[in-house]
Each structure stands twice: as structure tokens, then as C-alpha cells.
Design a protein around this motif. Structure first.
Motif, short mmCIF file in Angstrom:
data_model
loop_
_atom_site.label_atom_id
_atom_site.label_comp_id
_atom_site.label_asym_id
_atom_site.label_seq_id
_atom_site.Cartn_x
_atom_site.Cartn_y
_atom_site.Cartn_z
N SER A 43 0.83 -1.21 0.00
CA SER A 43 0.00 0.00 0.00
C SER A 43 0.87 1.26 0.00
O SER A 43 0.62 2.21 -0.76
N MET A 44 1.91 1.27 0.83
CA MET A 44 2.81 2.42 0.89
C MET A 44 3.58 2.59 -0.41
O MET A 44 3.80 3.71 -0.86
N LEU A 45 4.00 1.48 -1.00
CA LEU A 45 4.72 1.57 -2.27
C LEU A 45 3.83 2.15 -3.37
O LEU A 45 4.29 2.92 -4.21
N SER A 46 2.56 1.80 -3.34
CA SER A 46 1.62 2.36 -4.30
C SER A 46 1.49 3.87 -4.10
O SER A 46 1.49 4.64 -5.07
N ALA A 47 1.40 4.29 -2.83
CA ALA A 47 1.33 5.73 -2.52
C ALA A 47 2.63 6.43 -2.93
O ALA A 47 2.60 7.55 -3.44
N CYS A 48 3.76 5.76 -2.73
CA CYS A 48 5.05 6.32 -3.13
C CYS A 48 5.12 6.51 -4.63
O CYS A 48 5.60 7.54 -5.12
N LYS A 49 4.64 5.53 -5.36
CA LYS A 49 4.64 5.62 -6.83
C LYS A 49 3.80 6.82 -7.28
O LYS A 49 4.23 7.60 -8.13
N GLN A 50 2.64 6.98 -6.67
CA GLN A 50 1.76 8.10 -7.03
C GLN A 50 2.43 9.44 -6.67
O GLN A 50 2.41 10.37 -7.47
N GLN A 51 3.03 9.52 -5.49
CA GLN A 51 3.70 10.76 -5.07
C GLN A 51 4.88 11.07 -5.99
O GLN A 51 5.11 12.21 -6.34
N ASN A 52 5.61 10.04 -6.38
CA ASN A 52 6.75 10.23 -7.28
C ASN A 52 6.29 10.76 -8.64
O ASN A 52 6.94 11.64 -9.21
N GLU A 53 5.19 10.25 -9.14
CA GLU A 53 4.65 10.73 -10.41
C GLU A 53 4.19 12.18 -10.28
O GLU A 53 4.45 13.00 -11.17
N THR A 54 3.55 12.50 -9.17
CA THR A 54 3.10 13.87 -8.92
C THR A 54 4.31 14.81 -8.83
O THR A 54 4.30 15.90 -9.41
N ASN A 55 5.35 14.37 -8.13
CA ASN A 55 6.57 15.18 -8.02
C ASN A 55 7.21 15.38 -9.39
O ASN A 55 7.72 16.45 -9.69
N GLY A 56 7.19 14.34 -10.22
CA GLY A 56 7.76 14.44 -11.56
C GLY A 56 7.03 15.47 -12.40
O GLY A 56 7.66 16.27 -13.10
#
Length: 144
Positions: free
Chosen positions: A85-98
Motif C-alpha cells: 500500500s505504501m509503495l503504491s502511494a510512493c509511486k503516485q507521489q513520485n509521479e506527482t513530483n515528476g
């Protein structure tokens, strides 16, 4: 950790690393918003280091002799679920940051172009036909 470390220890370590990654991604969002380029680079290195550690831990867990417990032990199942679940949130945050980083970069590029254009307007000269020329020719061939 060695491959013979308890599986529970490896999974808990993985959970801590993913939590750290999530924290770094939140910091990265703030740094991008403030446009502190030197901090962006430092956070990118920190993020990459954590990702490498997470991948290394994942490989150790996948080779662990007791890895079948990941599907049978309730505590481990919960930890793995939290990690996913956290990795999924990390992926989303990373895309948003990008996306935010691309927008910031585009904004800086546009600002730089505006400065170049405004600097060029003070160097405009006009020919006989009234056409503007942005070259620095005004006064360059005067010999005094």
C-alpha cells in the motif's frame, strides 16, 4: 542483513525503508515547490539510495528459506500488505513530483526566454524599411 536473518526482521526493515521513502518523497514535493535546485539534487540521491536498498531487501526476502510464511503468517501478511500500500502511494507521489518538477522547469525556461527577449528589445535597431533587427550592430562599427 544476511539471508539467514529472521524473515520478520527483513520484512520489518523493508517496512521502515518504505516509510523512509514515503517521507523523502513528501520532502521532495516541498523542495520542488520552493525551487531549491541544490536540495532537489540531494533528495534525488537520497531517494535513489532508498530505492536501491528496498530492491536489495526485496531480493533477500525472495531468497529467504522461510518466504512461504509471507502467505501464511498473519503478522507478515499484514506487513506485506502495508508495504504494498505504501509503495503504491510512493509511486503516485513520485509521479506527482515528476509532473511538478517538469512544470517548474518549464516555468523557469519561459522566464529565461522572457529575460532574453526583454534584453534583446533594448538592442533592437531598425533598417531603412522599418524592420526590426535584434543584432548588436548599433555603434559596433563606429571608430572614434
Amino acid at each position: 542483513m544476511t539471508p539467514t536473518a529472521p524473515l520478520t526482521t527483513l520484512v520489518e526493515q523493508q517496512l521502515e525503508r518504505v516509510q523512509a521513502l514515503q517521507s523523502v518523497l513528501e520532502q521532495e514535493a516541498g523542495v520542488i515547490a520552493s525551487r531549491a535546485s541544490e536540495d532537489i539534487e540531494a533528495i534525488a540521491k537520497q531517494k535513489q539510495s532508498l530505492i536501491n536498498e528496498i530492491q536489495r531487501d526485496d531480493a533477500q526476502i525472495s531468497r529467504h528459506p522461510e518466504r512461504d510464511l509471507l502467505n501464511h503468517d498473519q503478522a507478515l501478511i499484514e506487513h506485506v500488505s502495508a508495504i504494498q500500500s505504501m509503495l503504491s502511494a510512493c509511486k503516485q507521489q513520485n509521479e506527482t513530483n515528476g509532473v511538478a518538477l517538469q512544470r517548474a522547469s518549464l516555468s523557469i525556461h519561459r522566464l529565461r526566454n522572457l529575460f532574453q527577449e526583454s534584453g534583446g528589445k533594448s538592442e533592437l535597431t531598425y533598417n531603412q524599411d522599418g524592420n526590426a533587427s535584434g543584432r548588436k550592430t548599433l555603434g559596433t562599427n563606429v571608430k572614434a
